[in-house]
Design an enzyme around this catalytic site. Sequence first.
Site, PDB file in Angstrom:
ATOM      1  N   ASP A 185      44.300  42.887  47.392  1.00  0.00           N
ATOM      2  CA  ASP A 185      45.729  43.029  47.711  1.00  0.00           C
ATOM      3  C   ASP A 185      46.116  42.056  48.815  1.00  0.00           C
ATOM      4  O   ASP A 185      47.286  41.807  49.040  1.00  0.00           O
ATOM      5  CB  ASP A 185      45.988  44.474  48.185  1.00  0.00           C
ATOM      6  CG  ASP A 185      47.453  44.736  48.511  1.00  0.00           C
ATOM      7  OD1 ASP A 185      48.314  44.247  47.751  1.00  0.00           O
ATOM      8  OD2 ASP A 185      47.739  45.423  49.507  1.00  0.00           O
TER       9      ASP A 185
ATOM     10  N   ARG B  80      42.783  43.364  55.366  1.00  0.00           N
ATOM     11  CA  ARG B  80      43.407  42.097  55.732  1.00  0.00           C
ATOM     12  C   ARG B  80      42.604  40.979  55.076  1.00  0.00           C
ATOM     13  O   ARG B  80      41.362  41.053  55.012  1.00  0.00           O
ATOM     14  CB  ARG B  80      43.409  41.898  57.255  1.00  0.00           C
ATOM     15  CG  ARG B  80      44.483  42.694  57.970  1.00  0.00           C
ATOM     16  CD  ARG B  80      45.879  42.156  57.639  1.00  0.00           C
ATOM     17  NE  ARG B  80      46.944  42.914  58.282  1.00  0.00           N
ATOM     18  CZ  ARG B  80      47.673  43.856  57.686  1.00  0.00           C
ATOM     19  NH1 ARG B  80      47.442  44.193  56.429  1.00  0.00           N
ATOM     20  NH2 ARG B  80      48.645  44.455  58.331  1.00  0.00           N
TER      21      ARG B  80
ATOM     22  N   GLU C 223      48.635  34.045  52.844  1.00  0.00           N
ATOM     23  CA  GLU C 223      49.592  34.690  51.949  1.00  0.00           C
ATOM     24  C   GLU C 223      50.920  33.958  52.015  1.00  0.00           C
ATOM     25  O   GLU C 223      51.335  33.578  53.116  1.00  0.00           O
ATOM     26  CB  GLU C 223      49.753  36.159  52.343  1.00  0.00           C
ATOM     27  CG  GLU C 223      48.451  36.933  52.148  1.00  0.00           C
ATOM     28  CD  GLU C 223      48.527  38.412  52.485  1.00  0.00           C
ATOM     29  OE1 GLU C 223      49.627  38.908  52.776  1.00  0.00           O
ATOM     30  OE2 GLU C 223      47.477  39.061  52.464  1.00  0.00           O
TER      31      GLU C 223
ATOM     32  N   HIS D 230      49.937  41.819  48.090  1.00  0.00           N
ATOM     33  CA  HIS D 230      50.057  42.619  49.322  1.00  0.00           C
ATOM     34  C   HIS D 230      51.079  43.753  49.143  1.00  0.00           C
ATOM     35  O   HIS D 230      52.080  43.841  49.879  1.00  0.00           O
ATOM     36  CB  HIS D 230      50.430  41.734  50.507  1.00  0.00           C
ATOM     37  CG  HIS D 230      50.053  42.345  51.829  1.00  0.00           C
ATOM     38  ND1 HIS D 230      49.678  41.619  52.920  1.00  0.00           N
ATOM     39  CD2 HIS D 230      49.981  43.653  52.221  1.00  0.00           C
ATOM     40  CE1 HIS D 230      49.410  42.427  53.938  1.00  0.00           C
ATOM     41  NE2 HIS D 230      49.589  43.685  53.533  1.00  0.00           N
TER      42      HIS D 230
HETATM   43  P1  NAD Z   1      42.378  52.679  61.393  1.00  0.00           P
HETATM   44  O1  NAD Z   1      42.502  52.069  62.739  1.00  0.00           O
HETATM   45  O2  NAD Z   1      42.757  54.111  61.232  1.00  0.00           O
HETATM   46  O3  NAD Z   1      40.890  52.491  60.825  1.00  0.00           O
HETATM   47  C1  NAD Z   1      40.160  51.323  60.975  1.00  0.00           C
HETATM   48  C2  NAD Z   1      38.710  51.715  61.124  1.00  0.00           C
HETATM   49  O4  NAD Z   1      37.926  50.523  61.139  1.00  0.00           O
HETATM   50  C3  NAD Z   1      38.430  52.460  62.442  1.00  0.00           C
HETATM   51  O5  NAD Z   1      37.815  53.698  62.171  1.00  0.00           O
HETATM   52  C4  NAD Z   1      37.509  51.532  63.211  1.00  0.00           C
HETATM   53  O6  NAD Z   1      36.545  52.232  63.961  1.00  0.00           O
HETATM   54  C5  NAD Z   1      36.865  50.733  62.082  1.00  0.00           C
HETATM   55  N1  NAD Z   1      36.321  49.460  62.526  1.00  0.00           N
HETATM   56  C6  NAD Z   1      36.785  48.612  63.479  1.00  0.00           C
HETATM   57  N2  NAD Z   1      35.989  47.558  63.607  1.00  0.00           N
HETATM   58  C7  NAD Z   1      34.982  47.732  62.724  1.00  0.00           C
HETATM   59  C8  NAD Z   1      33.854  46.966  62.370  1.00  0.00           C
HETATM   60  N3  NAD Z   1      33.575  45.794  62.989  1.00  0.00           N
HETATM   61  N4  NAD Z   1      33.022  47.431  61.417  1.00  0.00           N
HETATM   62  C9  NAD Z   1      33.278  48.611  60.778  1.00  0.00           C
HETATM   63  N5  NAD Z   1      34.339  49.395  61.075  1.00  0.00           N
HETATM   64  C10 NAD Z   1      35.185  48.941  62.029  1.00  0.00           C
HETATM   65  O7  NAD Z   1      43.247  51.735  60.415  1.00  0.00           O
HETATM   66  P2  NAD Z   1      43.865  52.133  58.992  1.00  0.00           P
HETATM   67  O8  NAD Z   1      45.239  52.667  59.186  1.00  0.00           O
HETATM   68  O9  NAD Z   1      42.871  52.912  58.218  1.00  0.00           O
HETATM   69  O10 NAD Z   1      44.058  50.673  58.365  1.00  0.00           O
HETATM   70  C11 NAD Z   1      42.935  49.904  58.011  1.00  0.00           C
HETATM   71  C12 NAD Z   1      43.373  48.517  57.581  1.00  0.00           C
HETATM   72  O11 NAD Z   1      44.246  48.588  56.462  1.00  0.00           O
HETATM   73  C13 NAD Z   1      44.117  47.706  58.629  1.00  0.00           C
HETATM   74  O12 NAD Z   1      43.601  46.394  58.606  1.00  0.00           O
HETATM   75  C14 NAD Z   1      45.517  47.641  58.133  1.00  0.00           C
HETATM   76  O13 NAD Z   1      46.144  46.468  58.554  1.00  0.00           O
HETATM   77  C15 NAD Z   1      45.288  47.648  56.631  1.00  0.00           C
HETATM   78  N6  NAD Z   1      46.448  48.099  55.852  1.00  0.00           N
HETATM   79  C16 NAD Z   1      46.837  47.338  54.794  1.00  0.00           C
HETATM   80  C17 NAD Z   1      47.910  47.753  54.018  1.00  0.00           C
HETATM   81  C18 NAD Z   1      48.343  46.927  52.843  1.00  0.00           C
HETATM   82  O14 NAD Z   1      49.523  46.843  52.587  1.00  0.00           O
HETATM   83  N7  NAD Z   1      47.416  46.356  52.100  1.00  0.00           N
HETATM   84  C19 NAD Z   1      48.603  48.933  54.315  1.00  0.00           C
HETATM   85  C20 NAD Z   1      48.155  49.687  55.390  1.00  0.00           C
HETATM   86  C21 NAD Z   1      47.089  49.253  56.164  1.00  0.00           C
END
Ligand code: NAD
Length: 328
Positions: free
Chosen positions: A257, A233, A262, A281
């Site tokens: 991305d 994000r 945005e 994005h």
């Molecule tokens: P997820 O919940 O499976 O993984 C997130 C991880 O971050 C978890 O393991 C959590 O323990 C860890 N975390 C939380 N707070 C933390 C901190 N302060 N320090 C370190 N680690 C921390 O989520 P995901 O499905 O892997 O998605 C991750 C991110 O990717 C999300 O923000 C999601 O919105 C983003 N995303 C973006 C796109 C895009 O189009 N660019 C697509 C999919 C997901």
Amino acid sequence: MSQKHVVAISCRFDQEALAYLQTQEDLEIRQIKGDDLPKADLSQVEAMIIRSKVRIDDAFLQRTPKLKMVVTATSGFDHIDFVAADIHEVSVYFAPDGNMYSAAELTWSLILACARKLFLAHKSLKLNDWKRTPLLGLELTGKTYGIIGLGRIGTTVSKIARGFGMNVVAYDPYVDDDVFVSHEVSRVGFEELMRTSDVISLHVPYTKETRYMINRKTMKWLEGRPILVNTSRGPVVNEQDLVDALKEGKFWAVGLDVFEKEPLQQSSGLWSREDAILVPHVGATTFEAFQRSSLIAAEKVVKHFNKKTVEDILPPRKSWAEHILFDQ
Ligand code: NAD
């Protein structure tokens, strides 16, 4: 037959998933374009399927007295005010497995584009400039890859890194040791990751803790000139601090991305950076992710009206969830 349940879809939606919903005799499906949403009559809507452009907050929920369920066909959820959803007794679900492969593959596309300066190479060839010295790249084999957030996408990118023969480390205080062990990833602290990694990628949710996690202070820890990729994000990175760090030559290149605002604001200092590859994005923008997340969302709506258990309720019951931010 009793009155049909009205389901509104206000996002791009796969045709197969739409056809599946339309075959459900108890549902009336209404597709509402994003531009039409502010003025649409939502008074009869009982369930909604959305993506991150639709913000679910108190003002929105005032317009939906019959709404009981929202499904966001995304894995992010910072567009939802859970306090408001709770007050209005609306259950919210997401589709966390819908786009993790696409987001992981985009992360790696950006890493490779940065390592080999593909964006500059492409540009120079199109200008009929065959000079290769400015395009000297980096090899990844044997280098250290630092993953911030070892969840679904973080573990998926770690598997790809192993294929490149990289040494993989990660910072994630909320994940158990067995996740690190099973993915052959070494656990490190945030500072150590910043100090030792040749490639850093961000895969954290947007929370009070992760907002501006990459900032002037944390970038002071850098010892090498790593590649930085953010597909999580935008506000996880302080964009102005990043522009300053790029000017100081702190990064080999960055791939982004997602952005603080945005679409990317005209005033952003990122526009003029030759060491930044910027994409709008598109992490989840693949045919497969689009179809998968639409089908997952459709299935949840059908289960809800069939009174079956619906998985992936939000907010997630995880320890970091108490820090969730609703991006105002
Ligand atoms: P997820 O919940 O499976 O993984 C997130 C991880 O971050 C978890 O393991 C959590 O323990 C860890 N975390 C939380 N707070 C933390 C901190 N302060 N320090 C370190 N680690 C921390 O989520 P995901 O499905 O892997 O998605 C991750 C991110 O990717 C999300 O923000 C999601 O919105 C983003 N995303 C973006 C796109 C895009 O189009 N660019 C697509 C999919 C997901």
